[in-house]
Motif scaffolding. Structure first.
Motif, PDB file in Angstrom:
ATOM      1  N   TRP A  23       0.830  -1.216   0.000  1.00 22.55           N
ATOM      2  CA  TRP A  23       0.000   0.000   0.000  1.00 22.55           C
ATOM      3  C   TRP A  23       0.856   1.254   0.000  1.00 22.55           C
ATOM      4  CZ3 TRP A  23      -4.360  -0.947  -2.007  1.00 22.55           C
ATOM      5  CH2 TRP A  23      -4.919  -2.226  -1.843  1.00 22.55           C
ATOM      6  N   ARG A  26       1.585   1.492  -3.733  1.00 22.23           N
ATOM      7  CA  ARG A  26       0.423   1.809  -4.561  1.00 22.23           C
ATOM      8  C   ARG A  26      -0.168   3.181  -4.241  1.00 22.23           C
ATOM      9  NH1 ARG A  26      -2.026  -1.683  -7.624  1.00 22.23           N
ATOM     10  NH2 ARG A  26      -3.970  -0.539  -7.281  1.00 22.23           N
ATOM     11  N   ASP A  27      -0.431   3.405  -2.948  1.00 24.32           N
ATOM     12  CA  ASP A  27      -1.120   4.645  -2.574  1.00 24.32           C
ATOM     13  C   ASP A  27      -0.141   5.763  -2.218  1.00 24.32           C
ATOM     14  OD1 ASP A  27      -3.524   3.423  -2.991  1.00 24.32           O
ATOM     15  OD2 ASP A  27      -3.992   3.089  -0.881  1.00 24.32           O
ATOM     16  N   ARG A  30       2.269   5.834  -5.808  1.00 27.06           N
ATOM     17  CA  ARG A  30       1.538   5.668  -7.078  1.00 27.06           C
ATOM     18  C   ARG A  30       2.246   4.721  -8.048  1.00 27.06           C
ATOM     19  NH1 ARG A  30      -2.132  10.848  -8.665  1.00 27.06           N
ATOM     20  NH2 ARG A  30      -3.121  11.030  -6.635  1.00 27.06           N
ATOM     21  N   THR A  32       1.602   1.549  -9.264  1.00 22.03           N
ATOM     22  CA  THR A  32       0.465   0.622  -9.197  1.00 22.03           C
ATOM     23  C   THR A  32       0.708  -0.690  -9.949  1.00 22.03           C
ATOM     24  OG1 THR A  32      -0.508   1.774 -11.062  1.00 22.03           O
ATOM     25  CG2 THR A  32      -1.248   2.445  -8.878  1.00 22.03           C
ATOM     26  N   GLY A  33       1.918  -0.875 -10.446  1.00 24.16           N
ATOM     27  CA  GLY A  33       2.212  -2.152 -11.111  1.00 24.16           C
ATOM     28  C   GLY A  33       2.183  -3.322 -10.135  1.00 24.16           C
ATOM     29  N   GLU A  74       7.958  -1.918 -12.267  1.00 20.84           N
ATOM     30  CA  GLU A  74       8.318  -0.684 -12.995  1.00 20.84           C
ATOM     31  C   GLU A  74       9.833  -0.534 -13.109  1.00 20.84           C
ATOM     32  OE1 GLU A  74       6.157  -0.739 -10.425  1.00 20.84           O
ATOM     33  OE2 GLU A  74       4.298   0.303 -11.000  1.00 20.84           O
TER      34      GLU A  74
ATOM     35  N   ASP B 208       4.874  -4.699 -17.943  1.00 20.81           N
ATOM     36  CA  ASP B 208       5.662  -3.673 -17.238  1.00 20.81           C
ATOM     37  C   ASP B 208       4.842  -2.910 -16.209  1.00 20.81           C
ATOM     38  OD1 ASP B 208       4.065  -2.039 -18.744  1.00 20.81           O
ATOM     39  OD2 ASP B 208       5.680  -1.034 -19.817  1.00 20.81           O
ATOM     40  N   GLY B 209       3.654  -3.437 -15.909  1.00 21.40           N
ATOM     41  CA  GLY B 209       2.828  -2.822 -14.863  1.00 21.40           C
ATOM     42  C   GLY B 209       2.081  -1.585 -15.302  1.00 21.40           C
ATOM     43  N   SER B 210       2.098  -1.272 -16.606  1.00 26.15           N
ATOM     44  CA  SER B 210       1.469  -0.012 -17.016  1.00 26.15           C
ATOM     45  C   SER B 210      -0.004  -0.134 -17.404  1.00 26.15           C
ATOM     46  CB  SER B 210       2.270   0.635 -18.152  1.00 26.15           C
ATOM     47  OG  SER B 210       2.269  -0.192 -19.295  1.00 26.15           O
ATOM     48  N   ALA B 211      -0.521  -1.350 -17.600  1.00 26.85           N
ATOM     49  CA  ALA B 211      -1.963  -1.497 -17.885  1.00 26.85           C
ATOM     50  C   ALA B 211      -2.742  -0.982 -16.678  1.00 26.85           C
ATOM     51  CB  ALA B 211      -2.306  -2.952 -18.143  1.00 26.85           C
ATOM     52  N   ASP B 216      -6.168   0.495 -10.219  1.00 24.58           N
ATOM     53  CA  ASP B 216      -5.025   1.399 -10.416  1.00 24.58           C
ATOM     54  C   ASP B 216      -5.419   2.829 -10.768  1.00 24.58           C
ATOM     55  OD1 ASP B 216      -3.585  -0.963 -10.147  1.00 24.58           O
ATOM     56  OD2 ASP B 216      -3.492  -1.305 -12.301  1.00 24.58           O
ATOM     57  N   GLN B 218      -6.124   6.566 -10.764  1.00 22.72           N
ATOM     58  CA  GLN B 218      -5.618   7.668  -9.943  1.00 22.72           C
ATOM     59  C   GLN B 218      -6.356   8.941 -10.344  1.00 22.72           C
ATOM     60  OE1 GLN B 218      -3.321   7.193  -7.644  1.00 22.72           O
ATOM     61  NE2 GLN B 218      -2.347   5.273  -8.274  1.00 22.72           N
ATOM     62  N   GLU B 266      -7.666   8.446   3.533  1.00 25.24           N
ATOM     63  CA  GLU B 266      -6.694   8.993   2.580  1.00 25.24           C
ATOM     64  C   GLU B 266      -6.137   7.918   1.652  1.00 25.24           C
ATOM     65  OE1 GLU B 266      -3.672  10.906   4.873  1.00 25.24           O
ATOM     66  OE2 GLU B 266      -5.053  12.477   5.523  1.00 25.24           O
ATOM     67  N   HIS B 267      -5.979   6.718   2.211  1.00 21.93           N
ATOM     68  CA  HIS B 267      -5.501   5.612   1.380  1.00 21.93           C
ATOM     69  C   HIS B 267      -6.119   4.314   1.888  1.00 21.93           C
ATOM     70  CE1 HIS B 267      -2.564   4.821   4.581  1.00 21.93           C
ATOM     71  NE2 HIS B 267      -2.317   6.112   4.551  1.00 21.93           N
ATOM     72  N   TYR B 268      -5.935   3.245   1.098  1.00 24.88           N
ATOM     73  CA  TYR B 268      -6.677   2.022   1.400  1.00 24.88           C
ATOM     74  C   TYR B 268      -6.309   1.428   2.755  1.00 24.88           C
ATOM     75  CZ  TYR B 268      -8.414  -2.726   1.350  1.00 24.88           C
ATOM     76  OH  TYR B 268      -9.043  -3.894   1.697  1.00 24.88           O
ATOM     77  N   TRP B 269      -5.011   1.433   3.095  1.00 31.66           N
ATOM     78  CA  TRP B 269      -4.612   0.785   4.340  1.00 31.66           C
ATOM     79  C   TRP B 269      -5.283   1.452   5.544  1.00 31.66           C
ATOM     80  CZ3 TRP B 269      -3.368  -3.729   5.598  1.00 31.66           C
ATOM     81  CH2 TRP B 269      -2.815  -4.011   6.847  1.00 31.66           C
TER      82      TRP B 269
END
Lengths: 156, 710
Positions: A23, A26-27, A30, A32-33, A74, B208-211, B216, B218, B266-269
């Motif tokens: 997290w 990701r958060d 950013r 997010t891969g 990434e 490469d994690g970009s999909a 994801d 933002q 603010e964030h998921y956690w």
């Protein structure tokens, strides 16, 4: 402030030190891969490399990886040029694609340690990463292919 | 080329696209010269295609990409008839709009393996119409007969003069032309893209994690939310104490929404920590005390009710009385979770006067409708942005996760991403229905099957709003794969009794066929065994009038060497099923190691009509086999005290790579219209494996998953 080294860059994060690395990536950053799927280190979608070894980022608090080298999907290569990424493209491995950051990093770590893995070893190591789409036959082929590509990179 | 007039019916279809298109500024009917000169993208002949002056071709894909390869498949169909340069084609996910309704559903949705079947004709015509307008524009410029011109790789070519013009140079002129009344579609031997194993357009983004998946997304100021739901399925919030949670770091709001209590942070956690700390008192509701044993007992009672007769031939009772040998068996299948690798999630940004949804959805129309209902906004103000889907399998056609996000965003007037934890995803899934099946069969003195009765009692997807036994009510999805078995049995009856236990159910990859193919193909082997017949021969003898079933069955048997001598301790099983317009037969070779079934090899033959992308067909067969093996060997959902027992991959285990058999896929060449491909590989795998185990042990497998055998 928690300081982390991600993909060769030092990053500072204003997050609770108990926050899972997943997290934070990701958060907080950013990146997010790296994917969330089970949250209990059962599926491998969240794998990252810590000092080159695969680690479940979903159960790893950021406090435990300060001063360690963290590599996410990434950071594996800047241009999809890592042999595992190339082999993944060549063999058309991904379907939905959600688990493949974890699959690719697990495969990269495997090949780093065992440049010519046997079929049995591939199955043993890769069983840690689940794929609901069933891309397993292609993962096996692509790892073999990546081993060849890495070998020819070395020879070149 | 085959001339294909845009008939009145086509015109209605096409103009429906255009009607929606006009709303979006995609006129199908041609632009005036003045409009064309002003337009940024010079040529948008319909809602599907836009071509820039730089030659870039951008195609809108209405279907959701959940792994099945449809982004590439749809683009190939359009690009083929457009004669576009594939290396410069870009495919995008279309917004929610009537222009993009799936003609088989009447809404914008992806499911039932329909995408290629539904869009094959309309998109070929759309591509061909655009191509002809470009060709006409070039002919006009050169002042030559259009029939002397041809197109290739985004160029119009006039061979006599050697003249060539790229599409990009023609788009402004083409945009002023009327849409042709007649279009020419290619014959299959003229295809340059279709039928070729082209690389998927999304592969590079998935290494490469970009999909960008729903998870994801933002946005500026985006908050994350986690929703606490009733531990008992269907329970309601009685009371909760928000105060201590609001004091936790990062927590912004605690709000009651329809599905439970949302902690927005603010964030998921932070949201998850807050949600775990939340004290809620629940009203457990109707499911209190419900468990799987009681559900099975209720199904067993319902099976004796009249139900609805779905197929009826001959006289089943007389035939059974007159049969040389008879057999009765009860088969059961449990609830199953979808367990997409990407848990359910949705992002909504509801502001005054607008709502933007960022969704990994299989159903844009339903999602949009849900948001319209919740926000009261007009349709044009509710925009759906479709992301990549980390698996779908039917689950993402629902709107429960969409409503969560809309309600959360409305509650705080900020953009909110709702993330279901893995536990939420499994505990509150809309499961594949559990069913209870009683079959009776009879064979005559010559060993022919002469009687077949299949009674199904179970939960209904379409009728689940009514709880308990629902007499006289049918649901097509419960009997698909049962009422359409291909065997010429003179006395045959299929009956369905609806009993809804109160556990939510939904579409699960290959739906009714996922379980009915298992039940019918295994009971068939039981009867063949009773008659002393070979399972393959017994099938072929009863398959008159079903050449496509017989075709794949023979091909799979031949490629697998069905009936050959195998390694000691191994056995083969065979099964065939038709679903979603395609025919698939599989042969599984298994052994039993310390009580566990090991599947060594699966040979798969598929006839899905004309081929769009053979590599995708291979991939989807491999995928379906892995998906089906999980439910054949490993996973099930059970209910205890009104709650889902399983909640994560430790107790709802998926197939691992070391359990994956070798898979050989063989595709039948066919000129039939394209069939579906995302689902049809699932139905035959369970019976192929179970029949192999039956062949090995002599004990029929009458319930799955097969956790222990031998």
């Amino acid at each position: 402030m928690v300081r982390l080294s991600i993909n060769g860059v030092d990053r500072e994060l204003d997050m609770d030190p108990a926050t899972p690395l997943l997290w934070a990536l990701r958060d907080g950053l950013r990146l997010t891969g790296t994917k969330y799927s089970c949250g209990i280190a059962q599926c491998g979608a969240c794998l990252v490399l810590v000092d080159g070894k695969p680690v479940h980022s979903c159960t790893t608090p950021i406090s435990s990886v300060m001063n360690r080298k963290i590599t996410t999907i990434e950071g594996l290569s800047a241009d999809r040029s890592h042999p595992v990424q190339q082999a993944w493209i060549e063999q058309e491995v991904p379907q939905c694609g959600y688990c493949h950051s974890g699959q690719i990093l697990a495969a990269a770590a495997l090949l780093e340690k065992h440049p010519q893995p046997s079929d049995t070893l591939i199955d043993e190591v890769m069983r840690e990463v689940l794929c609901r789409c069933g891309t397993y036959p292609r993962i096996r082929k692509a790892i073999k292919r990546a081993a060849e590509l890495a070998q020819s990179d070395k020879e070149a | 080329m085959r001339s294909c007039k845009l008939t009145r019916r086509d015109f209605i279809k096409v103009s429906t696209l255009a009607g929606g298109g006009l709303l979006m500024g995609f006129p199908f009917t041609g632009l005036t010269k003045a409009q064309s000169d002003k337009a940024d993208t010079a040529f948008q002949p319909n809602a599907w295609i836009s071509i820039g002056t730089d030659d870039k071709v951008t195609l809108q894909v209405a279907s959701a990409e959940m792994g099945q390869g449809i982004l590439t498949g749809i683009a190939m169909i359009l690009a083929e008839e457009l004669d576009a340069d594939w290396s410069r084609v870009k495919a995008e996910f279309a917004p929610a709009d009537k222009a993009y309704y799936n003609p088989m559903f009447g809404r914008q949705a992806t499911g039932g393996s329909t995408a290629v079947r539904a869009f094959w004709n309309p998109l070929r015509k759309a591509g061909a119409a655009a191509r002809e307008m470009l060709l006409q524009a070039a002919a006009d410029r050169w002042q030559v007969d259009p029939s002397d011109c041809r197109t290739e790789k985004s160029k119009v070519i006039h061979d006599d003069s050697g003249n060539q013009l790229a599409y990009g140079e023609l788009v402004r002129a083409a945009a002023t032309l009327p849409v042709p009344e007649t279009v020419f579609l290619k014959e299959p031997d003229e295809f340059v893209l279709l039928g070729k194993p082209l690389p998927r357009l999304d592969t590079p983004l998935k290494v490469d994690g970009s999909a960008v998946f729903g998870m994801d997304v933002q946005l500026e100021g985006l908050l994350s939310a986690s929703v606490a739901r009733s531990p008992t399925i269907g329970g309601k919030v009685k009371s909760f104490d928000a105060k201590p949670v609001l004091a936790m770091p990062g927590v912004k709001a605690v709000k009651q929404i329809s599905s439970g209590v949302a902690v927005i942070a603010e964030h998921y956690w932070a949201a998850k920590q807050g949600r775990d700390a939340l004290q809620i008192e629940w009203d457990e509701g109707l499911n209190k005390g419900l468990d799987s044993a009681r559900i099975t007992a209720e199904f067993a009672k319902a099976i004796d009710s009249d139900g609805v007769v779905e197929r009826d031939a001959g006289d089943i009772e007389t035939a059974l009385q007159g049969a040389a040998k008879t057999l009765e068996a009860v088969y059961t299948v449990p609830f199953q979770a979808h367990a997409c690798m990407e848990p359910m999630n949705a992002t909504a940004d509801v502001r005054s006067g607008s709502c933007d949804l960022y969704l990994p959805t299989q159903n844009q129309t339903r999602s949009q409708a849900a948001a319209i209902q919740l926000t009261g906004l007009p349709e044009e103000k509710v925009k759906v942005h479709t992301t990549y889907l980390g698996g779908g399998f039917g689950r993402r056609g629902d709107d429960d996760f969409v409503k969560d996000a809309v309600e959360c965003s409305m509650a705080v007037a900020k953009p909110v991403k709702v993330i279901w934890s893995r536990e939420d995803d499994i505990l509150y899934d809309k499961f594949r229905p559990a069913t209870y099946n009683r079959l009776r069969g009879g064979v005559d003195a010559d060993g022919r099957i002469v009687a077949w009765e299949h009674r199904i009692a179970g939960a209904s997807i379409m009728g689940q709003k009514q709880r308990g036994l629902v007499p006289g009510k049918s649901d097509w999805s419960n009997t698909e794969g049962a009422k359409n078995i291909p065997y010429a049995i003179p006395n045959l009856q299929v009956r369905f009794a609806m009993y809804n236990p109160g556990i939510p159910v939904g579409f699960w990859r290959s739906v009714g066929s996922s379980q009915n193919a298992y039940i019918t193909e295994c009971f068939f082997d039981e009867l063949a065994s009773l008659a002393g017949q070979d399972p393959l021969q017994a099938r072929l003898e009863l398959m008159e009038g079903h050449p496509r079933h017989a075709g794949v069955l023979k091909l799979a048997a031949e490629k697998a060497g069905f009936g050959k001598k195998l390694t000691q301790g191994h056995a083969q099983g065979i099964a065939v099923a038709e679903s979603f317009g395609s025919f698939v037969a599989q042969v599984a070779e298994v052994s039993i190691q310390r009580g566990r079934v090991r599947v060594h090899r699966v040979t798969c033959a598929v006839d899905c009509g004309m081929i769009v992308n053979p590599d995708t067909i291979h991939a989807q067969m491999e995928s379906a086999i892995a998906f089906g093996l999980t439910s054949t060997l490993k996973s099930e959902i059970t209910i205890k005290d009104g709650r889902t027992v399983q909640s994560n991959f430790d107790d709802f285990p998926l197939l691992h790579i070391d359990e994956m058999p070798e898979v050989d896929v063989h595709i039948m060449q066919s000129d039939e219209a394209p069939g579906g491909i995302g689902e049809p590989g699932v139905p035959p795998i369970a019976p192929a494996v179970a029949n192999a185990v039956f062949a090995l042990t002599g004990k029929p497998i009458r319930s799955i998953p097969i956790r222990h055998a031998g």
